[in-house]
Motif scaffolding. Structure first.
Motif, PDB file in Angstrom:
ATOM      1  N   MET A   7      49.456  75.045  26.043  1.00 15.88           N
ATOM      2  CA  MET A   7      50.469  75.902  26.657  1.00 15.88           C
ATOM      3  C   MET A   7      50.792  75.457  28.077  1.00 15.88           C
ATOM      4  O   MET A   7      49.950  74.900  28.768  1.00 15.88           O
ATOM      5  CB  MET A   7      50.056  77.373  26.612  1.00 15.88           C
ATOM      6  CG  MET A   7      48.771  77.737  27.273  1.00 15.88           C
ATOM      7  SD  MET A   7      48.324  79.483  27.070  1.00 15.88           S
ATOM      8  CE  MET A   7      49.578  80.293  28.017  1.00 15.88           C
ATOM      9  N   GLY A   8      52.034  75.685  28.453  1.00 16.46           N
ATOM     10  CA  GLY A   8      52.519  75.302  29.773  1.00 16.46           C
ATOM     11  C   GLY A   8      54.015  75.104  29.712  1.00 16.46           C
ATOM     12  O   GLY A   8      54.670  75.501  28.750  1.00 16.46           O
ATOM     13  N   ALA A   9      54.563  74.449  30.715  1.00 11.54           N
ATOM     14  CA  ALA A   9      55.998  74.151  30.734  1.00 11.54           C
ATOM     15  C   ALA A   9      56.328  73.202  29.582  1.00 11.54           C
ATOM     16  O   ALA A   9      55.564  72.276  29.274  1.00 11.54           O
ATOM     17  CB  ALA A   9      56.385  73.521  32.067  1.00 11.54           C
ATOM     18  N   TYR A  10      57.467  73.427  28.944  1.00 12.91           N
ATOM     19  CA  TYR A  10      57.846  72.640  27.770  1.00 12.91           C
ATOM     20  C   TYR A  10      57.782  71.136  28.036  1.00 12.91           C
ATOM     21  O   TYR A  10      57.274  70.379  27.213  1.00 12.91           O
ATOM     22  CB  TYR A  10      59.241  73.046  27.289  1.00 12.91           C
ATOM     23  CG  TYR A  10      59.684  72.245  26.088  1.00 12.91           C
ATOM     24  CD1 TYR A  10      59.226  72.569  24.817  1.00 12.91           C
ATOM     25  CD2 TYR A  10      60.545  71.161  26.227  1.00 12.91           C
ATOM     26  CE1 TYR A  10      59.603  71.827  23.716  1.00 12.91           C
ATOM     27  CE2 TYR A  10      60.933  70.418  25.137  1.00 12.91           C
ATOM     28  CZ  TYR A  10      60.462  70.749  23.875  1.00 12.91           C
ATOM     29  OH  TYR A  10      60.844  69.997  22.787  1.00 12.91           O
ATOM     30  N   ASP A  11      58.308  70.694  29.177  1.00 15.48           N
ATOM     31  CA  ASP A  11      58.330  69.265  29.503  1.00 15.48           C
ATOM     32  C   ASP A  11      56.934  68.654  29.557  1.00 15.48           C
ATOM     33  O   ASP A  11      56.772  67.461  29.334  1.00 15.48           O
ATOM     34  CB  ASP A  11      59.033  69.023  30.839  1.00 15.48           C
ATOM     35  CG  ASP A  11      60.525  69.307  30.778  1.00 15.48           C
ATOM     36  OD1 ASP A  11      61.050  69.462  29.654  1.00 15.48           O
ATOM     37  OD2 ASP A  11      61.157  69.373  31.843  1.00 15.48           O
ATOM     38  N   ILE A  49      45.684  74.149  28.725  1.00 13.24           N
ATOM     39  CA  ILE A  49      46.674  74.802  29.578  1.00 13.24           C
ATOM     40  C   ILE A  49      46.964  73.882  30.762  1.00 13.24           C
ATOM     41  O   ILE A  49      46.046  73.293  31.337  1.00 13.24           O
ATOM     42  CB  ILE A  49      46.165  76.193  30.034  1.00 13.24           C
ATOM     43  CG1 ILE A  49      47.214  76.934  30.854  1.00 13.24           C
ATOM     44  CG2 ILE A  49      44.856  76.103  30.767  1.00 13.24           C
ATOM     45  CD1 ILE A  49      46.873  78.401  31.105  1.00 13.24           C
ATOM     46  N   THR A  50      48.226  73.737  31.094  1.00 14.10           N
ATOM     47  CA  THR A  50      48.562  72.848  32.209  1.00 14.10           C
ATOM     48  C   THR A  50      47.984  73.399  33.512  1.00 14.10           C
ATOM     49  O   THR A  50      47.865  74.611  33.692  1.00 14.10           O
ATOM     50  CB  THR A  50      50.083  72.667  32.347  1.00 14.10           C
ATOM     51  OG1 THR A  50      50.694  73.930  32.579  1.00 14.10           O
ATOM     52  CG2 THR A  50      50.678  71.991  31.121  1.00 14.10           C
ATOM     53  N   ILE A  75      44.748  70.756  31.780  1.00  7.91           N
ATOM     54  CA  ILE A  75      45.236  69.384  31.656  1.00  7.91           C
ATOM     55  C   ILE A  75      46.358  69.167  32.671  1.00  7.91           C
ATOM     56  O   ILE A  75      47.025  70.120  33.066  1.00  7.91           O
ATOM     57  CB  ILE A  75      45.738  69.084  30.233  1.00  7.91           C
ATOM     58  CG1 ILE A  75      46.858  70.064  29.838  1.00  7.91           C
ATOM     59  CG2 ILE A  75      44.592  69.113  29.230  1.00  7.91           C
ATOM     60  CD1 ILE A  75      47.545  69.750  28.522  1.00  7.91           C
ATOM     61  N   PRO A  76      46.570  67.920  33.092  1.00  7.57           N
ATOM     62  CA  PRO A  76      47.681  67.651  34.018  1.00  7.57           C
ATOM     63  C   PRO A  76      49.021  67.896  33.329  1.00  7.57           C
ATOM     64  O   PRO A  76      49.144  67.761  32.111  1.00  7.57           O
ATOM     65  CB  PRO A  76      47.531  66.166  34.358  1.00  7.57           C
ATOM     66  CG  PRO A  76      46.195  65.774  33.881  1.00  7.57           C
ATOM     67  CD  PRO A  76      45.782  66.734  32.824  1.00  7.57           C
ATOM     68  N   GLY A  83      43.512  67.620  39.915  1.00  6.66           N
ATOM     69  CA  GLY A  83      42.053  67.565  39.940  1.00  6.66           C
ATOM     70  C   GLY A  83      41.393  68.848  39.486  1.00  6.66           C
ATOM     71  O   GLY A  83      40.189  68.908  39.303  1.00  6.66           O
ATOM     72  N   ALA A  84      42.184  69.911  39.280  1.00  6.12           N
ATOM     73  CA  ALA A  84      41.628  71.204  38.881  1.00  6.12           C
ATOM     74  C   ALA A  84      40.972  71.135  37.503  1.00  6.12           C
ATOM     75  O   ALA A  84      39.956  71.778  37.268  1.00  6.12           O
ATOM     76  CB  ALA A  84      42.709  72.276  38.895  1.00  6.12           C
ATOM     77  N   GLY A  85      41.545  70.375  36.602  1.00  3.73           N
ATOM     78  CA  GLY A  85      40.979  70.256  35.259  1.00  3.73           C
ATOM     79  C   GLY A  85      39.618  69.601  35.275  1.00  3.73           C
ATOM     80  O   GLY A  85      38.668  70.084  34.649  1.00  3.73           O
TER      81      GLY A  85
END
Length: 106
Positions: A7-11, A49-50, A75-76, A83-85
């Motif tokens: 999940m995240g922004a479509y792009d 999740i982004t 994930i990026p 770096g959060a992931g």
């Protein structure tokens, strides 16, 4: 059988559909919170999740931190890696193992 969602922004996530993962594009914080709750209460064992979306809904992600399922992994996105992931995975491993397995290699 458990499933995997992204999940995240479509792009940032549309390419994961070609790998057979269920994609769930969200466009705002409220939609992200609702979708995460829906996925977590379903048959999803892993939810990617982004990092950008995760930064907007940390309180919602925290609700699932102590649960076995689902595993929520950052994930990026298209904007790059913050770096959060990696930090999140490192903390989870430290908690499970009881030690920093990377010996300070941040």
């Amino acid at each position: 059988m458990y499933k995997i969602a992204v999940m995240g922004a479509y792009d940032s996530i549309y390419g994961f559909a070609s790998l057979g993962l269920d994609i769930h594009p969200v466009s705002d914080i409220q939609e992200g919170e609702e979708e995460l709750r829906r996925l977590a209460s379903g048959d999803y064992a892993v939810i990617y999740i982004t990092e950008a979306l995760a930064a907007q809904i940390p309180h919602e992600i925290a609700r699932y931190r102590e649960q076995v399922l689902p595993a929520i992994i950052q994930i990026p996105g298209v904007s790059g890696n913050t770096g959060a992931g990696i930090t999140g995975v490192k903390k989870s491993v430290e908690q499970a193992v009881g030690s920093d397995i990377l010996f300070g290699n941040d």
